[in-house]
Scaffold this motif. Structure first.
Motif, PDB file in Angstrom:
ATOM      1  N   ILE A 137       0.798  -1.228   0.000  1.00 56.02           N
ATOM      2  CA  ILE A 137       0.000   0.000   0.000  1.00 56.02           C
ATOM      3  C   ILE A 137       0.829   1.276   0.000  1.00 56.02           C
ATOM      4  N   ALA A 138       2.124   1.209   0.313  1.00 59.38           N
ATOM      5  CA  ALA A 138       2.939   2.412   0.121  1.00 59.38           C
ATOM      6  C   ALA A 138       2.908   2.788  -1.353  1.00 59.38           C
ATOM      7  N   HIS A 139       2.998   1.780  -2.219  1.00 55.72           N
ATOM      8  CA  HIS A 139       2.941   2.029  -3.660  1.00 55.72           C
ATOM      9  C   HIS A 139       1.524   2.372  -4.121  1.00 55.72           C
ATOM     10  N   SER A 140       0.525   1.672  -3.594  1.00 53.81           N
ATOM     11  CA  SER A 140      -0.834   1.922  -4.092  1.00 53.81           C
ATOM     12  C   SER A 140      -1.290   3.339  -3.755  1.00 53.81           C
ATOM     13  N   ILE A 141      -0.883   3.858  -2.598  1.00 49.05           N
ATOM     14  CA  ILE A 141      -1.234   5.252  -2.261  1.00 49.05           C
ATOM     15  C   ILE A 141      -0.310   6.212  -3.015  1.00 49.05           C
ATOM     16  N   ALA A 142       0.974   5.867  -3.119  1.00 47.72           N
ATOM     17  CA  ALA A 142       1.924   6.730  -3.830  1.00 47.72           C
ATOM     18  C   ALA A 142       1.490   6.952  -5.276  1.00 47.72           C
ATOM     19  N   HIS A 143       0.940   5.934  -5.907  1.00 45.18           N
ATOM     20  CA  HIS A 143       0.466   6.096  -7.282  1.00 45.18           C
ATOM     21  C   HIS A 143      -0.634   7.160  -7.374  1.00 45.18           C
ATOM     22  N   GLN A 144      -1.431   7.286  -6.321  1.00 43.92           N
ATOM     23  CA  GLN A 144      -2.483   8.318  -6.316  1.00 43.92           C
ATOM     24  C   GLN A 144      -1.872   9.701  -6.118  1.00 43.92           C
ATOM     25  N   LEU A 145      -0.814   9.801  -5.320  1.00 40.80           N
ATOM     26  CA  LEU A 145      -0.139  11.091  -5.128  1.00 40.80           C
ATOM     27  C   LEU A 145       0.469  11.563  -6.446  1.00 40.80           C
TER      28      LEU A 145
ATOM     29  N   ASP B 254     -10.104   5.353  -2.866  1.00 40.30           N
ATOM     30  CA  ASP B 254     -10.722   4.491  -3.892  1.00 40.30           C
ATOM     31  C   ASP B 254      -9.694   4.051  -4.924  1.00 40.30           C
ATOM     32  N   GLY B 255      -8.839   4.977  -5.333  1.00 42.33           N
ATOM     33  CA  GLY B 255      -7.804   4.651  -6.317  1.00 42.33           C
ATOM     34  C   GLY B 255      -6.801   3.658  -5.774  1.00 42.33           C
ATOM     35  N   ALA B 256      -6.425   3.835  -4.516  1.00 48.01           N
ATOM     36  CA  ALA B 256      -5.435   2.943  -3.896  1.00 48.01           C
ATOM     37  C   ALA B 256      -5.962   1.510  -3.827  1.00 48.01           C
ATOM     38  N   LYS B 257      -7.255   1.356  -3.540  1.00 49.59           N
ATOM     39  CA  LYS B 257      -7.840   0.010  -3.437  1.00 49.59           C
ATOM     40  C   LYS B 257      -7.885  -0.703  -4.783  1.00 49.59           C
TER      41      LYS B 257
END
Length: 373
Positions: free
Chosen positions: A243-251, A344-347
């Motif tokens: 999830i560090a990557h899944s949230i980072a992709h949204q940033l 939502d994007g991270a999920k």
């Protein structure tokens, strides 16, 4: 049944570019960063293939490759009909090359003979992975391709190519390596082999990245960090991320935060979160940090993980990296309003399922809010 594969042949050293001299009588499409044409870096690479091959250069590469740039590259692919593609540059350039190859092969109904990756940053590990992360700019979303068919056949790791990288690029890309290492270490599909690669890569970054930032001409440090980037790529290509990557992709998609920096912002918070929810993750993080020699083997796992998170943040301070969206220049009120979009994007992100803990929406929102201001 566990699977581990490294289909890419890797050549490392300041003479590794000479491998290109093996290529003869081919139509080569070079996909490279926009600033490379006319530089000594590209000239060094070209002189190993020019004279006995037909070479075309596509350099309309942008950070977080937009789909429209990929289509421009595919048009060149259609005209050239190459049998060899060489991706040269940072992760965005190599990802662009992989995506151009992917769509070019589909549209033209043939398979190229060879894909060579020549990274000029020590960060993404794209030279050994099945990932190409693209950006749908219209919908502010990442659009990853994850196909074994785009894994490069050969990776050439020349430390001299990274020695002129700007300080910020060295910092952000190196912190991306650390994120790959620590995420793959605890990922759902991790195993003994990926752990070995992840632990070693993390140790190399913890010991050498700040030196590379301060003294970019230290070839010995550059070489081991370049190899660590590749090792971490092998680790996450097989183990997965989190999830560090899944949230980072949204940033990156919503606020244009450079990928490595976005990962680094999230990493210490995700490490502490995972460790608080999973004894498995707690022990693996602690064990890796103890093996680096930066804390005592007798230290409790919980204290070791707290020290690890603090060490990441200390490195960011040492390398002048903003640790929040506010310090990067994003309006905190705007960032707060984007919370649901980010969650939502991270999920939906392809890296989300690899995390050792399945976070709730509230957990994801809390993690995101820690990097707003």
């Amino acid at each position: 049944m566990e699977e581990f594969k490294i289909p890419t042949k890797v050549f490392s050293g300041n003479d590794s570019l000479t491998w290109l001299q093996k290529i003869s009588n081919k139509k080569i499409l070079m996909v490279c960063d926009a600033f490379l044409p006319g530089t000594p870096t590209l000239d060094r690479i070209k002189k190993n293939v020019e004279g006995k091959n037909e070479v075309t250069i596509f350099s309309d590469v942008k950070p977080d490759p937009p789909l429209e740039n990929i289509m421009a590259g595919v048009e060149v692919f259609n005209k050239v009909q190459p049998n060899v593609v060489i991706g040269i540059g940072g992760g965005s350039a190599i990802d662009t090359g992989k995506a151009v190859r992917f769509f070019g092969e589909k549209l033209n109904k043939y398979t190229i003979d060879l894909f060579v990756a020549v990274p000029t940053t020590s960060g993404t590990g794209s030279e050994v992975t099945q990932h190409s992360v693209l950006t749908d700019t219209e919908h502010h979303k990442k659009a990853p391709i994850m196909e074994d068919s785009i894994i490069p056949d050969v990776a050439l790791l020349d430390p001299q190519l990274v020695m002129t990288a700007p300080k910020s690029v060295s910092a952000f890309s190196g912190l991306d390596v650390l994120t790959h290492s620590l995420e793959s270490l605890v990922a759902q599909d991790s195993n003994t082999i990926t752990d070995a690669l992840a632990e070693k890569a993390a140790s190399v970054i913890l010991h050498n990245l700040v030196e590379c930032y301060r003294h970019g001409d230290n070839e010995a440090a550059r070489k081991v960090v370049h190899e660590a980037s590749c090792a971490a790529g092998m680790a996450f290509a097989n183990a997965g991320l989190g999830i560090a990557h899944s949230i980072a992709h949204q940033l990156g998609a919503n606020f244009h935060v450079p990928h490595g920096l976005a990962c680094a912002m999230m990493l210490p918070h995700v490490v502490l979160y995972n460790a608080s929810k999973s004894e498995y993750a707690l022990h693996k993080y602690a064990e890796a940090f103890k093996k680096s020699g930066l804390v005592s083997n007798s230290m409790s796992d919980r204290i070791a993980v707290k020290r690890l998170a603090a060490q990441i943040q200390h490195m960011m301070v040492e390398m002048n990296c903003p640790q929040t969206l506010k310090s990067f220049g994003v309006d905190p009120d705007k960032a707060e309003k984007m919370c649901k979009v980010v969650v939502d994007g991270a999920k939906k992100d392809g890296t989300f399922p690899g995390n050792p803990v399945v976070p709730s929406d509230e957990d994801l929102a809390a993690l995101y809010k820690q990097v707003i201001k």
